[in-house]
Design an enzyme around this catalytic site. Structure first.
Site, PDB file in Angstrom:
ATOM      1  N   GLY A  13       0.712  -0.943   0.090  1.00 21.55           N
ATOM      2  CA  GLY A  13       0.158   0.241   0.279  1.00 21.55           C
ATOM      3  C   GLY A  13       0.721   0.828   0.306  1.00 21.55           C
ATOM      4  O   GLY A  13       1.753   0.920  -0.119  1.00 21.55           O
ATOM      5  N   ASP A  14      -0.296   2.422  -0.197  1.00 22.28           N
ATOM      6  CA  ASP A  14       0.755   3.445  -0.194  1.00 22.28           C
ATOM      7  C   ASP A  14       1.632   3.832  -1.285  1.00 22.28           C
ATOM      8  O   ASP A  14       2.787   4.863  -0.853  1.00 22.28           O
ATOM      9  CB  ASP A  14       1.515   4.247   0.997  1.00 22.28           C
ATOM     10  N   LYS A  17      -0.546   5.556  -5.890  1.00 18.43           N
ATOM     11  CA  LYS A  17      -1.526   5.168  -6.514  1.00 18.43           C
ATOM     12  C   LYS A  17      -2.375   5.951  -6.733  1.00 18.43           C
ATOM     13  O   LYS A  17      -2.367   6.481  -8.001  1.00 18.43           O
ATOM     14  CB  LYS A  17      -2.314   4.290  -6.149  1.00 18.43           C
ATOM     15  N   GLY A  41      -5.510   5.880   2.046  1.00 16.72           N
ATOM     16  CA  GLY A  41      -5.282   7.200   2.250  1.00 16.72           C
ATOM     17  C   GLY A  41      -5.049   7.129   0.862  1.00 16.72           C
ATOM     18  O   GLY A  41      -3.526   7.399   0.680  1.00 16.72           O
ATOM     19  N   HIS A  42      -5.153   8.599   0.334  1.00 17.70           N
ATOM     20  CA  HIS A  42      -4.548   8.489  -0.659  1.00 17.70           C
ATOM     21  C   HIS A  42      -3.932  10.398  -0.953  1.00 17.70           C
ATOM     22  O   HIS A  42      -5.369  11.045  -0.726  1.00 17.70           O
ATOM     23  CB  HIS A  42      -5.288   8.755  -2.312  1.00 17.70           C
ATOM     24  N   GLN A 220      -5.005  -0.281  -0.807  1.00 18.12           N
ATOM     25  CA  GLN A 220      -4.031  -0.932  -0.393  1.00 18.12           C
ATOM     26  C   GLN A 220      -2.881  -2.234  -1.734  1.00 18.12           C
ATOM     27  O   GLN A 220      -2.743  -1.303  -2.738  1.00 18.12           O
ATOM     28  CB  GLN A 220      -5.084  -2.052   0.557  1.00 18.12           C
TER      29      GLN A 220
END
Ligand code: GDP
Ligand code: IMO
Ligand code: MG
Length: 416
Positions: A13-14, A17, A41-42, A220
């Site tokens: 993740g992170d 994206k 969280g983006h 994710q």
């Protein structure tokens, strides 16, 4: 009939994206989220202004793109509404699946209580209620977004659910909602979300038939997938490409180009195995230079080196056509850059992700570093050592890195 392009996270993740979804949204008509909840969280930066998104698809920052939240998502109405208020007019450009599952405040309380009970075996969840909401869905005791359209009936159902499970809730210290307050809460959600709730499966088929350009947004990452990640230290959804089909009601033949997102190094937030984690000064430097603190929980992210073994696993599981390599600039100034090229397990070298990743020790190869890639927008303008690093990674994972990102800004993106 159009095929849908897909974006998926290849690590824990992170990966960045949000930045690539936002970038690609400029040339797509629809952006569709298929899994996860507001655990995601983006952070997206446009002309110096920062936006934090959790559940609204990252296409929302592009005024022409329409946004779909699919049935594979668990949606917290309270948090979703909080996120919506950042944007002026979402009428006609936001569609929520009536089959998505509702995540209510008690799911978060259960999540946090279970983590407390696990003690040092805690998963390190975001505490948002994701596991309990998906758990209810799979146990067939969940509530779907379509039910919000009849708040009286849904209130009665939730009250009955609490009565039936009273001993369990009591043991976890979770109070039953007060019926009148629950009804008012659900009515409030209906007032705001009601007009956006629709049959998004039919909508997906319609826009494909109309030849619209469609982007599917994963949340994710592959190593957090419920089946293909580092179970039980994972999230509760199907984060890989296959999840886009079940999470939106489309079939495998509807999927077009798959772009996998990967950082030029590696991070993980929460507990669980992470073979290439660097516990020393270099790990600290990656965290500092990469601002590796969670968008959702603010937790410091664990940092380490690019893991080519886990990446090969992710490329295959997802059917990745091209990788988008993110945050290359964070490695600027390192004398040398390491890559995990194999694992050692029980004295043997292996080149695949084993059943217990916990037991794997990384085997590294070092590459010479470079001064500066930050803000570079042409592949040829990159330092030679950075180009060699990228080409070496491509060879190791057998996939082209068609996009390279050199800053958080939308335009600091190399397309090859
Ligand atoms: P996501 O969850 O995959 O969308 O990623 P996050 O938003 O949680 O984390 C990625 C972070 O890196 C965000 O703060 C982005 O603004 C930032 N970011 C994205 N691409 C780059 C890049 O190429 N360089 C740098 N320095 N930061 C980037
Ligand atoms: P984006 O979309 C990074 C992690 C949590 C925890 C585990 C389970 O921003 O890449 P959960 O709350 O889902 O039950 O937590 O999964 N996790 C993420 N880590 N990025 C995310 O999303 C994550 N979503 C969940 O930290 O380890
Ligand atoms: Mg994130």
């Amino acid at each position: 009939m159009s095929k849908a392009d897909l974006i998926v996270g290849l690590q824990w993740g992170d990966e960045g994206k949000g930045k690539i979804v936002d970038h690609m949204a400029q040339t797509h008509d629809y952006v569709c989220r298929f899994a996860g909840g507001h655990n995601a969280g983006h952070t997206i930066v446009i002309d110096g202004k920062k936006y934090a998104l959790h559940l609204i698809p990252s296409g929302v920052l592009n005024p022409t793109a329409k946004n779909i939240v699919g049935n594979g998502v668990v949606l917290s109405p309270k948090d979703f509404i909080k996120e919506m208020v950042q944007f002026d007019n979402l009428d006609g450009r936001l569609f929520l699946s009536d089959k998505a599952h509702v995540l209510l405040p008690y799911h978060a309380l259960i999540d946090q209580a279970k983590e407390r009970l696990k003690g040092d075996k805690a998963i390190g969840t975001t505490g948002k209620g994701i596991g309990p909401a998906y758990g209810d869905k799979i146990a067939r005791v969940g509530h779907r977004l379509g039910e919000l359209l009849n708040p009286e009936k849904l209130t009665a159902k939730i009250v009955a659910y609490f009565e039936m499970n009273k001993p369990v809730f009591d043991a976890m210290g979770v109070d039953a909602p007060v019926e009148s307050e629950l009804l008012a809460e659900l009515q409030g959600y209906k007032d705001v979300l009601g007009k956006h709730i629709t049959d998004t499966t039919q909508l997906m088929w319609k826009i494909m038939d109309e030849d619209k350009k469609i982007l599917l947004e994963g949340a994710q990452g592959t190593m957090l997938d419920i089946d293909h990640g580092t179970y039980p230290y994972v999230t509760s959804s199907t984060t890989v490409s296959a999840g886009a089909c079940s999470g939106l009601g489309i079939n495998p033949k509807d999927i077009g180009k798959v772009t996998g997102i990967a950082k030029a190094y590696c991070t993980r937030v929460g507990n669980g195995p992470f073979p290439s984690e660097d516990f020393g000064a270099e790990g600290d430097l990656l965290r500092k230079n990469g601002h590796e603190f969670g968008t959702t929980t603010g937790r410091p992210r664990r940092c380490g080196w690019f893991d080519a073994v886990a990446m090969r696993h992710a490329v295959r599981v997802n059917g990745v056509d091209q990788v988008s390599l993110m945050k290359l600039d964070v490695l600027d100034g390192f004398d040398e850059v390491k890559v995990c090229v194999a694992y050692e397990v029980d004295g043997k070298e292996i080149n695949y992700v084993p059943y217990e990743l916990e037991d794997a020790t990384p085997i590294y190869k070092s590459f010479p570093g470079w001064d500066k890639t930050e803000g570079v927008r042409e592949f040829d303008a990159l330092p030679d050592t950075a180009k060699s690093y990228i080409k070496a990674l491509e060879e190791m994972i057998g996939t082209k890195m068609g996009i390279i990102s050199t800053s958080p800004e939308r335009e600091d993106t190399i397309i090859r």
